[in-house]
Design an enzyme around this catalytic site. Structure first.
Site, mmCIF file in Angstrom:
data_model
loop_
_atom_site.group_PDB
_atom_site.id
_atom_site.type_symbol
_atom_site.label_atom_id
_atom_site.label_comp_id
_atom_site.label_asym_id
_atom_site.label_seq_id
_atom_site.Cartn_x
_atom_site.Cartn_y
_atom_site.Cartn_z
ATOM 1 N N HIS A 1 44.637 108.892 7.041
ATOM 2 C CA HIS A 1 45.318 109.761 7.999
ATOM 3 C C HIS A 1 46.155 110.747 7.202
ATOM 4 C CE1 HIS A 1 47.650 111.244 11.342
ATOM 5 N NE2 HIS A 1 46.838 110.587 12.155
ATOM 6 N N ARG B 1 35.233 109.380 11.102
ATOM 7 C CA ARG B 1 35.473 109.131 12.524
ATOM 8 C C ARG B 1 36.122 110.336 13.199
ATOM 9 N NH1 ARG B 1 40.030 107.187 15.429
ATOM 10 N NH2 ARG B 1 41.172 107.029 13.465
ATOM 11 N N HIS C 1 43.923 104.590 6.749
ATOM 12 C CA HIS C 1 44.088 104.490 8.191
ATOM 13 C C HIS C 1 42.959 103.746 8.904
ATOM 14 C CE1 HIS C 1 45.483 105.572 12.148
ATOM 15 N NE2 HIS C 1 44.421 106.319 12.404
#
Length: 518
Positions: free
Chosen positions: A229, A371, A336
């Protein structure tokens, strides 16, 4: 303590709770969770859950956005399942009492990086995961048919003749080791962010489920793809608290140590570029300016709107002396999310009979190499339900276990060895992080293999094994794609690497072409 169950679920995040709700009326269901039932990655999910529920959005657009983010490695049928079944999954949550943010009678939808439409539902601004867990647990308690066993550290899967028939776990209060047998086991243990020194994940995210599945004979796929992240709070003494992607969706800017806006120099979408692009840009900018942080800036946005939209972030930052409506927030990337995991089909089945997996621990090919923001909670809902339905459809008989294994006390040092824990996290952060190279990866694999051999207990072995699997897959893939960036192979290579990496106990690492079954 129960010795037999019809179905065992390991993990109490969104995928596990959804599987519970599907199985609750089908027999004796036992859920093992490492800490308190609410301690999971879901509980800390701020950004929201993505689904097509507005008139100006379309399933095809959500499909396309997910495919684009995945950089060529998404399994299209898995993505199709996600986006088509997603809206109904959200409706179910609302029926169970989940309270998503609204403007009047209309659900309030946010936009995040790489989404072409506003399709992100939030709850209480930035506490979406917590609200989903609350609603699902309330529904589960109403049914009153599932046994939740807290403080149960699962350390191994019990197998017989190629079939998973149960779980071995340690009661972390008493230190006693137990085995519980069942018709089927569903892994919903989440990710492995604690492999890294800086992670947004809670302490429980140590990859146990992936390691247990590996030692039970399952295939682990795409382990090289670890999403960092871009914006975790970076203040001495503060946790690596996640500062939601939604902040950039609302107009937050990234500035370097000289307070200069820099993202436009790295990508045409600036702050709304994919996470891997933003994370690498931050790393490069920190190197260029010889700083260990950059700053997230929301001071130009409406202060009351920021407080209302991000109340948890606002109050947490205040605890560490930062009023985000007036001051820049020091941030840096942190581990993350794991795109890779236990390889499954579209119904959560692994290659081990009786073993199923869903959520972050699993790899059905939904996320590919990177993702799409806010697809993870949706994955847990959709594929947690699908795994449970597959368990019921397969209708495996109860294992023939004449006597239950004697319960034994576990050695007092059953926790992950502190020295090894520190060594692995330091090694992974230095050599298997956002920017990688062959020499560093080879060193990491060698050192991790030596740690693995010296592990004195199963929790330590499992932790080191997952780290080695990540490093091995990263060394195998000689290209840069999505969250995996090799400085020695900086280009994407579809001719050679339009494949999934795969690892299985006793077999040399291999690859599986996208779209091909094992």
């Amino acid at each position: 303590m129960v010795d037999h169950a019809d179905y065992i679920i390991i993990g109490s995040g969104i995928a596990g709770l959804r599987a519970c709700l599907e199985l609750a009326n089908a027999g004796r269901v036992v859920v093992f969770t490492k800490e308190e039932v609410t301690e999971s990655n879901t509980e800390y999910a701020q950004g929201g859950v993505a689904a097509v529920i507005s008139d100006d959005d379309d399933i095809a657009l959500h499909f396309e956005d997910t495919i684009n983010a995945g950089a060529g490695l998404c399994e299209k049928e898995a993505v199709r399942v996600l986006v088509e079944e997603g809206p109904r999954a959200i409706e179910e949550l609302i029926e169970w009492g989940a309270e998503f943010d609204r403007t009047g009678d209309r659900l309030e939808l946010g936009q995040e990086a790489a989404h072409s439409r506003r399709r992100i539902l939030h709850a209480k601004g930035d506490s979406t995961g917590r609200e989903i867990v609350r609603a699902m647990l309330a529904q589960l308690y109403r049914l009153n048919k599932v046994e939740l066993i807290q403080h149960a550290l699962s350390v191994e899967l019990v197998t017989r003749e190629g079939r998973c028939i149960g779980v071995g776990f340690i009661d972390t209060i008493t230190g006693i080791y137990h085995r519980v047998f069942s018709r089927a086991v569903i892994l919903t243990t989440g990710g492995a962010g604690q492999l890294y020194a800086h992670s947004t994940n809670p302490d429980v995210a140590t990859g146990d489920g992936m390691a247990m599945a590996y030692y039970a004979g399952a295939v682990l796929a795409d382990m090289e793809f670890v999403q960092f992240h871009p914006t975790a709070l970076s203040v001495p003494g503060a946790p690596n608290f996640l500062l939601s992607e939604a902040m950039r969706g609302e107009g937050a800017l990234l500035r370097n140590v000289h307070r200069e806006w820099f993202m436009s120099a790295y990508h045409e979408r600036a702050e709304l570029a994919p996470r891997d692009v933003v994370s690498r840009a931050i790393i490069q900018e920190m190197a260029r300016t010889q700083s260990d942080v950059v700053f997230l800036d929301v001071t130009h946005l409406n202060a009351e709107r920021i407080k209302a939209r991000f109340p948890r972030i606002y109050t947490t930052c205040l605890q560490y002396g930062i009023d985000i409506t007036r001051e820049l927030i020091p941030v840096s990337p942190a581990a993350h999310y794991m795109m890779g995991g236990v390889r499954t089909d579209l119904h959560g089945r692994t290659c081990v009979t009786g073993l199923y997996a869903a959520g972050e621990v699993a790899c059905a090919g939904i996320h590919g190499a990177n993702r799409l923001a806010s697809n993870s909670l949706l994955e847990g809902l959709v594929f947690g339900a699908r795994a449970a339905r597959a368990v019921l459809a397969d209708a495996l008989p109860a294992p023939a276990v004449a006597t239950v294994d004697k319960k034994e006390p576990w050695p007092a040092d059953w926790r992950i060895e502190p020295e090894v824990f520190h060594q692995v996290r330091t090694l992974m952060s230095r050599h298997v992080s956002i920017i990688r190279s062959a020499d560093e990866l080879a060193q990491a694999v060698e050192k991790l293999a030596s740690y693995e051999k010296r592990a004195t207990n199963l929790p330590t072995r499992n932790f080191v094994t997952v780290a080695r699997l990540v490093a091995t897959a990263a060394l195998l893939r000689q290209e840069s794609r999505g969250a995996h960036y090799r400085s020695d192979f900086p280009e994407r290579d579809d001719n050679r690497w339009l494949v999934h990496s795969a690892q299985r106990l006793g077999v040399e690492p291999y690859t599986i072409p996208v779209g091909q079954a094992d």
